[in-house]
Scaffold this motif. Structure first.
Motif, PDB file in Angstrom:
ATOM      1  N   VAL A  52       0.832  -1.204   0.000  1.00 48.84           N
ATOM      2  CA  VAL A  52       0.000   0.000   0.000  1.00 48.84           C
ATOM      3  C   VAL A  52       0.864   1.250   0.000  1.00 48.84           C
ATOM      4  O   VAL A  52       0.694   2.138  -0.821  1.00 48.84           O
ATOM      5  CB  VAL A  52      -0.963   0.003   1.212  1.00 48.84           C
ATOM      6  N   GLY A  53       1.780   1.341   0.946  1.00 49.31           N
ATOM      7  CA  GLY A  53       2.638   2.511   1.071  1.00 49.31           C
ATOM      8  C   GLY A  53       1.965   3.631   1.828  1.00 49.31           C
ATOM      9  O   GLY A  53       0.800   3.543   2.201  1.00 49.31           O
ATOM     10  N   TRP A  54       2.709   4.689   2.053  1.00 53.34           N
ATOM     11  CA  TRP A  54       2.188   5.841   2.768  1.00 53.34           C
ATOM     12  C   TRP A  54       2.665   7.108   2.097  1.00 53.34           C
ATOM     13  O   TRP A  54       3.589   7.099   1.312  1.00 53.34           O
ATOM     14  CB  TRP A  54       2.594   5.802   4.243  1.00 53.34           C
ATOM     15  N   LYS A  55       1.993   8.199   2.444  1.00 57.88           N
ATOM     16  CA  LYS A  55       2.299   9.472   1.813  1.00 57.88           C
ATOM     17  C   LYS A  55       2.431  10.528   2.898  1.00 57.88           C
ATOM     18  O   LYS A  55       1.618  10.587   3.817  1.00 57.88           O
ATOM     19  CB  LYS A  55       1.184   9.829   0.842  1.00 57.88           C
ATOM     20  N   LEU A  56       3.453  11.338   2.805  1.00 56.17           N
ATOM     21  CA  LEU A  56       3.645  12.440   3.736  1.00 56.17           C
ATOM     22  C   LEU A  56       3.387  13.740   2.993  1.00 56.17           C
ATOM     23  O   LEU A  56       4.063  14.047   2.010  1.00 56.17           O
ATOM     24  CB  LEU A  56       5.064  12.436   4.308  1.00 56.17           C
ATOM     25  N   GLY A  57       2.389  14.468   3.447  1.00 55.18           N
ATOM     26  CA  GLY A  57       2.044  15.726   2.793  1.00 55.18           C
ATOM     27  C   GLY A  57       1.585  15.501   1.362  1.00 55.18           C
ATOM     28  O   GLY A  57       0.797  14.615   1.068  1.00 55.18           O
ATOM     29  N   ASP A  60       5.086  11.878  -2.950  1.00 53.57           N
ATOM     30  CA  ASP A  60       4.732  10.616  -3.598  1.00 53.57           C
ATOM     31  C   ASP A  60       4.481   9.534  -2.548  1.00 53.57           C
ATOM     32  O   ASP A  60       4.904   9.639  -1.395  1.00 53.57           O
ATOM     33  CB  ASP A  60       5.869  10.164  -4.518  1.00 53.57           C
ATOM     34  N   ILE A  61       3.832   8.462  -2.978  1.00 50.18           N
ATOM     35  CA  ILE A  61       3.615   7.308  -2.110  1.00 50.18           C
ATOM     36  C   ILE A  61       4.956   6.595  -1.921  1.00 50.18           C
ATOM     37  O   ILE A  61       5.690   6.357  -2.874  1.00 50.18           O
ATOM     38  CB  ILE A  61       2.566   6.356  -2.704  1.00 50.18           C
ATOM     39  N   VAL A  62       5.253   6.275  -0.676  1.00 48.46           N
ATOM     40  CA  VAL A  62       6.521   5.630  -0.319  1.00 48.46           C
ATOM     41  C   VAL A  62       6.235   4.197   0.100  1.00 48.46           C
ATOM     42  O   VAL A  62       5.312   3.942   0.876  1.00 48.46           O
ATOM     43  CB  VAL A  62       7.201   6.389   0.846  1.00 48.46           C
TER      44      VAL A  62
END
Length: 199
Positions: A52-57, A60-62
């Protein structure tokens, strides 16, 4: 021990009394609980960080790479299980100080059942979102502490005043364990176990 899960969330006082009436059990039977329950957050966080990943602000998705995530998740799983066992042993070790009769099995059962909200809350790892995870984590920690303060006097058979002091000592042990885990994590990252991300 798995049949205790609904009761811990919906009628915790009665459930702790049932646990107290059934203990002591065998050590392998008690150890199965944290071994299985720790799989939920481990699997959730593996899936969430790799697939899934995550996004900060607005970035991009990390995502983590599979090769990076597997050893981290295995260590995460082992730390959860060892923390429950270690805290359970400390519950047993401290019991004489507070006038309680205990066994290692009883100590681990208290630690494992108290950690139930944390194991269940680990399911948020399937959807890594900082604010959601933080909120659920705070609620889970608060409820776990509530379960500890409620359960220690009942399971250990001590007066509530003494049980309060006993549970407070266990919370102190948990905080020391948390700091130790954080310190070891920093050392391991420095030794090359830092995560690697997908492009």
């Amino acid at each position: 021990m798995f049949i205790n899960i609904p009761g811990l969330f919906f009628r915790p006082r009665q459930q702790w009394q049932r646990v107290s009436d059934k203990l002591p059990g065998s050590l392998p039977a008690v150890l199965v609980y944290p071994l299985v329950m720790a799989l939920l957050p481990a699997i959730a966080w593996y899936n969430g960080t790799v697939n899934v990943g995550w996004k900060l602000g607005d970035g991009d998705i990390v995502r983590l790479t599979h090769d990076s995530a597997v050893p981290m998740i295995v260590l995460f799983y082992l730390v959860m299980v060892l923390a429950v066992i270690g805290i359970g042993y400390m519950v047993h070790w401290m019991s004489a100080t507070y006038g309680a009769e205990s066994t290692v099995v009883k100590g681990i059962a208290i630690a494992a059942l108290t950690a139930t909200p944390l194991f269940v809350a680990g399911a948020v790892g399937f959807l890594p979102n900082f604010w959601l995870d933080l909120l659920v984590g705070i609620i889970a920690v608060c409820y776990a502490v509530y379960l500890l303060y409620l359960g220690v006097p009942i399971v250990m058979g001590v007066p509530e005043e003494r049980g309060f002091l006993f549970a407070s000592a266990v919370v102190s042990v948990c905080l020391v364990a948390l700091v130790a885990i954080m310190g070891v994590s920093i050392i391991m990252w420095d030794m090359g176990a830092a995560p690697s991300f997908t492009d």
